[in-house]
Design a protein around this motif. Structure first.
Motif, short mmCIF file in Angstrom:
data_model
loop_
_atom_site.label_atom_id
_atom_site.label_comp_id
_atom_site.label_asym_id
_atom_site.label_seq_id
_atom_site.Cartn_x
_atom_site.Cartn_y
_atom_site.Cartn_z
N ALA A 94 -58.15 27.11 -8.57
CA ALA A 94 -57.05 26.27 -8.10
C ALA A 94 -55.70 26.87 -8.51
O ALA A 94 -54.74 26.86 -7.73
N ILE A 95 -55.63 27.40 -9.72
CA ILE A 95 -54.39 28.02 -10.18
C ILE A 95 -54.12 29.30 -9.39
O ILE A 95 -52.98 29.58 -9.00
N ARG A 96 -55.17 30.05 -9.12
CA ARG A 96 -55.00 31.28 -8.35
C ARG A 96 -54.53 30.98 -6.93
O ARG A 96 -53.74 31.73 -6.35
N ASP A 97 -55.00 29.88 -6.37
CA ASP A 97 -54.58 29.51 -5.01
C ASP A 97 -53.08 29.24 -4.92
O ASP A 97 -52.50 29.32 -3.83
N GLU A 98 -52.46 28.92 -6.05
CA GLU A 98 -51.01 28.70 -6.07
C GLU A 98 -50.24 29.98 -6.34
O GLU A 98 -49.03 29.95 -6.58
N GLY A 99 -50.94 31.12 -6.30
CA GLY A 99 -50.29 32.40 -6.48
C GLY A 99 -50.01 32.75 -7.93
O GLY A 99 -49.17 33.61 -8.21
N CYS A 100 -50.71 32.10 -8.86
CA CYS A 100 -50.50 32.33 -10.28
C CYS A 100 -51.76 32.95 -10.90
O CYS A 100 -52.85 32.85 -10.34
N GLU A 101 -51.59 33.55 -12.05
CA GLU A 101 -52.70 34.21 -12.74
C GLU A 101 -53.08 33.41 -13.98
O GLU A 101 -52.25 33.17 -14.86
N CYS A 102 -54.33 32.98 -14.04
CA CYS A 102 -54.84 32.26 -15.21
C CYS A 102 -55.48 33.28 -16.15
O CYS A 102 -56.53 33.84 -15.84
N SER A 103 -54.84 33.54 -17.28
CA SER A 103 -55.32 34.58 -18.18
C SER A 103 -56.22 34.06 -19.28
O SER A 103 -56.87 34.84 -19.96
N ALA A 104 -56.28 32.74 -19.47
CA ALA A 104 -57.13 32.21 -20.53
C ALA A 104 -57.41 30.74 -20.30
O ALA A 104 -56.52 29.98 -19.90
N VAL A 105 -58.66 30.34 -20.51
CA VAL A 105 -59.05 28.93 -20.56
C VAL A 105 -60.00 28.79 -21.73
O VAL A 105 -61.11 29.33 -21.70
N VAL A 106 -59.57 28.10 -22.77
CA VAL A 106 -60.39 27.98 -23.98
C VAL A 106 -60.38 26.54 -24.45
O VAL A 106 -59.47 25.76 -24.14
N ASP A 107 -61.41 26.19 -25.20
CA ASP A 107 -61.44 24.86 -25.79
C ASP A 107 -60.32 24.72 -26.81
O ASP A 107 -60.00 25.67 -27.54
#
Length: 373
Positions: A94-107
C-alpha cells in the motif's frame, strides 16, 4: 550491496535495536500491539496525507510520527497499531502504491513510544550517570549496529562508507566510531549524537576543572590538573619533601626528582596529574593512571611535610576518585610500603573502604562506591 530476496519476501530491518530483523514473509500478519514503520517519501505537499489515508483504509491507528530530513526528501518513522490479522506485506504494498519506499516494518514496544526530545534527554541522563557507558548510549541514540571508542589518530572521520560510518571526537584524544549497515545515518541523527558527546565533554571539563578547597584558616588551596609549565614548582615540591616522604611515595632513596621525570609526572601517558597549589607553590601531587589491561587504575599521593595532616591528601584522593569515575573506572589500586597505613587511613576518610589485595599486602584496592559524576 543489495541481496536477492526470495519471491514474496521483503527485507525488514530494526531501527532502534542493535541487530535488525532481516526477513518477514508475505503471510506474516499483525500479532504485536504496534509496528514501527520507516517510509522514505518525497517532500511534497499531500504525500503524508495520502499515506495516512492508506493506513486508515487498512484500519491502522497512527500512534506516533517522527520526520527525519534526508537528501531528496524525508524519512518518516511512524508507530502504528495495525488491524488484527493485517499482513505486513499488504502494508508495504500500500505504501509502495503511493510512490513511497518502505524500508522497515518491525514490531514496536509501546513503552518506548516517546518523542525524540524525551528519548535524547533520557539518553543524556544515562550518559551523565554512567560516563563509562557512553558508547552504549550512543548506540541507542543512533540505532547503530556498533559503537567503538578508538584513539583519535585511528578514527579517520573522512571514511564515511557512504553514510554508514560516523566519527564523534570527544576531546580527550579519543573518538567514538559508529557503524550502521542497514541504513545510512541522517543529519538529524548525527546532530543528536554530536550534541550528546558535546554535553559529555562539557560535563567532563566541568568535573576536571580547578576547584578551591574551603579551609577554616582561609588559605586558598586550588586543586587543578598539572601542565608542563608546572615543572619548576613540582621540582621545588620534591626538594622541600623529606627523604622519608619521598621514600613512601617512590619506594626508593632519592633527594630530588630527576629532570627527565618531571614531564611524565605532570603529563603521564593515559593518566592525570592533580596538583594542590597554594599561591605559587605546589604543595601536593596526586596521580591517576588507568591500567593498560583494564584492571584497577593506580593512584598515588605526595604531600609536602609541612602540609601533611591538614586534609590535602584527603582532598587529592577525593578528587582523583571523582576523575576516575568520569573515565569509567570502577576500582582503584595503590602500592604501599609494609607498615605504612597513611594511605589506608586517607582512603577510609574519603569513604573508599580500602582492602588489602589477596596475597599482596603491599597493594590496596578501593572499589568506587558509585558510578555517578
Amino acid at each position: 550491496m543489495g541481496r536477492q530476496q526470495p519471491a514474496g519476501t521483503v527485507e525488514v530491518m530494526e531501527t532502534y535495536r542493535v541487530r535488525p530483523t532481516l526477513v518477514h514473509s508475505a503471510e506474516e500478519t499483525a500479532s504485536a500491539s504496534a509496528w514501527r514503520v520507516r517510509i522514505r517519501v518525497d517532500d511534497r505537499p499531500g504525500t503524508l496525507a495520502r499515506i495516512a489515508i492508506r493506513l486508515a483504509d487498512l484500519e491502522c491507528n497512527i500512534l506516533g510520527l517522527s520526520v527525519l530530513p534526508v537528501p531528496g526528501g524525508v524519512l518518516d518513522e511512524i508507530v502504528l497499531r495495525p488491524a488484527t490479522g493485517l499482513p505486513k506485506q499488504l502494508l508495504i504494498d500500500a505504501i509502495r502504491d503511493e510512490g513511497c519506499e518502505c524500508s522497515a516494518v518491525v514490531d514496536a514496544d509501546l513503552a518506548e513510544l516517546v518523542d525524540p526530545a524525551t528519548a535524547t534527554l533520557t539518553a543524556a541522563k544515562r550518559a551523565v550517570e554512567e560516563p563509562g557507558g557512553l558508547a552504549e548510549v550512543l548506540r541507542g541514540v543512533l540505532a547503530a549496529d556498533v559503537v567503538t571508542k578508538v584513539p583519535s589518530i585511528e578514527a579517520n572521520p573522512a571514511r564515511t562508507e557512504g553514510g554508514h560510518r560516523a566519527v564523534f571526537p570527544v576531546g580527550d584524544g579519543t573518538a567514538f566510531v559508529a557503524r550502521r549497515r542497514w541504513s545510512p545515518f541522517v543529519e538529524l541523527e548525527l546532530s543528536r549524537a554530536v550534541a550528546l558527546t558535546g554535553l559529555m565533554t562539557a560535563v567532563r571539563d566541568n568535573v576536571t576543572g580547578p576547584i578551591v578547597l574551603d579551609r577554616p584558616d582561609g588559605a586558598a588551596i586550588v586543586l587543578r590538573t598539572g601542565v608542563p609549565g608546572d615543572a619548576e614548582a613540582v621540582s621545588a615540591l620534591h626538594q622541600r619533601c623529606s627523604m622519608t616522604t619521598l621514600f613512601h611515595r617512590y619506594h626508593t632513596g632519592m633527594r630530588a626528582v630527576p629532570r627527565r621525570w618531571l614531564h611524565r609526572l605532570l603529563m603521564p601517558p593515559r593518566g592525570i596529574s592533580l596538583l594542590a597549589v597554594c599561591g605559587r607553590e605546589v604543595i601536593g601531587l596526586g596521580q591517576l593512571i588507568p591500567s593498560a589491561d583494564g584492571d584497577a587504575a593506580e593512584v598515588s599521593l605526595l604531600v609536602e611535610d609541612s602540609w601533611q595532616r591538614q586534609g590535602i591528601g584527603t582532598a587529592l584522593l577525593t578528587r582523583l576518585a571523582v576523575l576516575a569515575v568520569t573515565k569509567g573506572e570502577r576500582e582503584l589500586a595503590a602500592v604501599c610500603l609494609p607498615g605504612d597505613d597513611s594511605l589506608y587511613r586517607t582512603a577510609t576518610r574519603v569513604g573508599l573502604r580500602p582492602e588489602r589485595a589477596p596475597g599482596d599486602p603491599g597493594t590496596l584496592r578501593f572499589r568506587l562506591p558509585d558510578s555517578r559524576v
